[in-house]
Design a protein around this motif. Structure first.
Motif, mmCIF file in Angstrom:
data_model
loop_
_atom_site.group_PDB
_atom_site.id
_atom_site.type_symbol
_atom_site.label_atom_id
_atom_site.label_comp_id
_atom_site.label_asym_id
_atom_site.label_seq_id
_atom_site.Cartn_x
_atom_site.Cartn_y
_atom_site.Cartn_z
ATOM 1 N N LEU A 139 -4.202 -4.879 1.484
ATOM 2 C CA LEU A 139 -3.188 -5.427 0.582
ATOM 3 C C LEU A 139 -2.149 -4.385 0.175
ATOM 4 O O LEU A 139 -1.043 -4.733 -0.225
ATOM 5 N N HIS A 140 -2.528 -3.120 0.250
ATOM 6 C CA HIS A 140 -1.616 -2.035 -0.118
ATOM 7 C C HIS A 140 -1.960 -0.835 0.771
ATOM 8 O O HIS A 140 -3.125 -0.503 0.941
ATOM 9 N N ALA A 141 -0.910 -0.214 1.337
ATOM 10 C CA ALA A 141 -1.142 0.932 2.228
ATOM 11 C C ALA A 141 0.072 1.842 2.225
ATOM 12 O O ALA A 141 1.171 1.430 1.836
ATOM 13 N N THR A 142 -0.158 3.065 2.662
ATOM 14 C CA THR A 142 0.953 3.987 2.931
ATOM 15 C C THR A 142 0.863 4.383 4.398
ATOM 16 O O THR A 142 -0.212 4.369 4.993
ATOM 17 N N ALA A 143 2.009 4.713 4.955
ATOM 18 C CA ALA A 143 2.053 5.203 6.334
ATOM 19 C C ALA A 143 2.938 6.435 6.351
ATOM 20 O O ALA A 143 4.082 6.397 5.896
ATOM 21 N N ASP A 144 2.378 7.532 6.830
ATOM 22 C CA ASP A 144 3.148 8.758 6.997
ATOM 23 C C ASP A 144 3.561 8.843 8.462
ATOM 24 O O ASP A 144 2.714 8.827 9.353
ATOM 25 N N LEU A 145 4.864 8.885 8.682
ATOM 26 C CA LEU A 145 5.427 8.947 10.029
ATOM 27 C C LEU A 145 6.046 10.309 10.254
ATOM 28 O O LEU A 145 6.786 10.800 9.406
ATOM 29 N N SER A 146 5.759 10.915 11.387
ATOM 30 C CA SER A 146 6.453 12.127 11.817
ATOM 31 C C SER A 146 7.253 11.752 13.047
ATOM 32 O O SER A 146 6.698 11.238 14.021
ATOM 33 N N LEU A 147 8.547 11.998 12.979
ATOM 34 C CA LEU A 147 9.459 11.655 14.062
ATOM 35 C C LEU A 147 10.132 12.925 14.558
ATOM 36 O O LEU A 147 10.532 13.769 13.759
ATOM 37 N N ARG A 148 10.268 13.052 15.869
ATOM 38 C CA ARG A 148 11.005 14.175 16.434
ATOM 39 C C ARG A 148 12.341 13.644 16.913
ATOM 40 O O ARG A 148 12.407 12.650 17.635
#
Length: 185
Positions: A139-148
């Motif tokens: 129901l609730h989440a975080t997403a850490d994205l690393s982009l090059r």
């Protein structure tokens, strides 16, 4: 009260192929964005990495009385983001005669963030599901994205990707040149 002119950040692939996934429009704009530039003595190149923290919450879907949100929570959003990681490795052909005759090209993903459109590759995705219902639906989440940020050599065969990189660099240079007018306010 939210502004009607609120821009939403997104990821999308360049091209006009029917095979391309739908743009991934972030549910909420990133909580934070970190940009890191690193210089390699060995290669004599600067690489740029962008890190984003995204927040996903079921309340947005519930306010729209979306039956899919009620049944599946935010899992479809998380799954779509995970699919974007896999989609970036697929090859495409350019449209028209060049595409039919020429080699396949790597797909180019773009991060659209305000006035910036930046050709990128997802190098890391870390999803943290924080709240679940009784059926363990997130129901609730975080997403850490690393982009090059992709470089010229990676985009040399893709005119759309190369144009996106050039436009991003022009925008950054123009913004830096406007600094003098900001200092003298």
């Amino acid at each position: 009260m939210p502004s009607a002119n609120l821009s939403k950040a997104s990821l999308h692939f360049l091209g006009n192929s029917r095979d391309l996934p739908e743009p991934f429009i972030f549910q909420f704009n990133p909580e934070s964005m970190t940009r890191v530039q690193s210089y390699s003595e060995k290669n004599k190149k600067i690489t740029e990495t962008i890190r984003l923290r995204l927040i996903f919450n079921i309340m947005h879907g519930l306010s729209d009385n979306n039956p899919q949100a009620i049944e599946h929570g935010i899992y479809p959003l998380l799954a779509a983001l995970e699919e974007y990681v896999a989609e970036q490795d697929k090859l495409i052909r350019l449209p028209g005669i060049l595409g039919r005759l020429g080699p396949k090209l790597q797909r180019v993903m773009v991060l659209s963030y305000g006035e910036r459109s930046i050709p990128v590759r997802i190098v890391r995705l870390n999803i943290k599901e924080l709240v679940h219902n009784a059926q363990l639906t997130p129901l609730h989440a975080t997403a850490d994205l690393s982009l090059r940020v992709l470089g010229e050599s990676e985009l040399s065969g893709n005119p759309q990707g190369k144009a996106a990189l050039e436009n991003y660099r022009k925008y950054r240079k123009t913004s830096a040149n406007s600094l003098t007018s900001l200092i003298h306010l």
